[in-house]
Motif scaffolding. Structure first.
Motif, PDB file in Angstrom:
ATOM      1  N   LEU A   1       2.319  61.063  58.498  1.00  0.00           N
ATOM      2  CA  LEU A   1       2.328  60.019  59.525  1.00  0.00           C
ATOM      3  C   LEU A   1       2.080  60.607  60.911  1.00  0.00           C
ATOM      4  N   SER A   2       2.641  61.790  61.156  1.00  0.00           N
ATOM      5  CA  SER A   2       2.413  62.450  62.441  1.00  0.00           C
ATOM      6  C   SER A   2       0.938  62.780  62.627  1.00  0.00           C
ATOM      7  N   ARG A   3       0.308  63.252  61.573  1.00  0.00           N
ATOM      8  CA  ARG A   3      -1.127  63.570  61.662  1.00  0.00           C
ATOM      9  C   ARG A   3      -1.954  62.318  61.913  1.00  0.00           C
ATOM     10  N   VAL A   4      -1.562  61.205  61.319  1.00  0.00           N
ATOM     11  CA  VAL A   4      -2.301  59.957  61.527  1.00  0.00           C
ATOM     12  C   VAL A   4      -2.053  59.427  62.940  1.00  0.00           C
ATOM     13  N   ALA A   5      -0.782  59.382  63.344  1.00  0.00           N
ATOM     14  CA  ALA A   5      -0.425  58.775  64.626  1.00  0.00           C
ATOM     15  C   ALA A   5      -0.750  59.655  65.829  1.00  0.00           C
ATOM     16  N   ARG A   6      -0.514  60.976  65.703  1.00  0.00           N
ATOM     17  CA  ARG A   6      -0.677  61.865  66.848  1.00  0.00           C
ATOM     18  C   ARG A   6      -1.846  62.820  66.721  1.00  0.00           C
ATOM     19  N   GLY A   7      -2.430  62.849  65.537  1.00  0.00           N
ATOM     20  CA  GLY A   7      -3.550  63.756  65.316  1.00  0.00           C
ATOM     21  C   GLY A   7      -3.146  65.199  65.096  1.00  0.00           C
TER      22      GLY A   7
END
Length: 163
Positions: free
Chosen positions: A70-76
């Protein structure tokens, strides 16, 4: 460079789930819940504790992988502070498990989703496994290979989380 950076891994967000240790925990959980429980091969107290041990090792790893994804999706980008992540998912897992085993309202809420959950305070003996899961998340591992992730790697990550 901080100590936190020394345990940071740059690999796949679900890499911890496709390692043999968590896969073995899921295998034990599936074998136990679908074949051993109720078969008469082992006493109910043993099969119950076996599920608790395997689940308490795997669940924090699953939570961490989902949060990293989720962090990779939301914050890249991935979550940098791996110690805080390991601590947060481990504490949440331990508190949730204790609540299900000790609090009737929590037990009923979880049972609506996952089925009957036996309220057995002796199951709390399995809680130290959450600490092992946290330590396992913070272990040093080989750095990820350079290069783009393959479609196969993405599929394995997704399949591991779904499983």
């Amino acid at each position: 460079m901080s100590v936190l950076r020394s345990v940071k891994r740059t690999g796949s967000w679900a890499a911890d789930l496709v390692h043999p240790a968590p896969l073995a925990a899921v295998g034990v959980l599936a074998l136990n819940d679908h074949l051993l429980k109720g078969s008469g091969l082992l006493p109910g107290a043993v099969t119950g504790k076996l599920s608790d041990l395997a689940g308490l090792f795997f669940f924090p790893l699953l939570c961490a992988a989902v949060l990293r994804g989720l962090s990779r999706v939301a914050r890249g980008r991935d979550i940098d502070d791996r110690r805080s992540l390991a601590a947060a998912v481990s504490i949440a897992t331990a508190l949730g498990f204790a609540a299900v085993k000790l609090v009737p309202a929590a037990n009923a809420l979880v049972a609506r989703t996952w089925g009957v959950m036996v309220m057995d305070p002796t199951d709390l003996v399995a809680l130290p496994v959450v600490g092992l899961a946290a330590a396992w998340m913070l272990r040093r591992s080989a750095p990820a290979r350079d290069g783009a992730r393959t479609d196969l790697r993405r599929a394995l990550d997704f399949a591991a989380v779904l499983a």
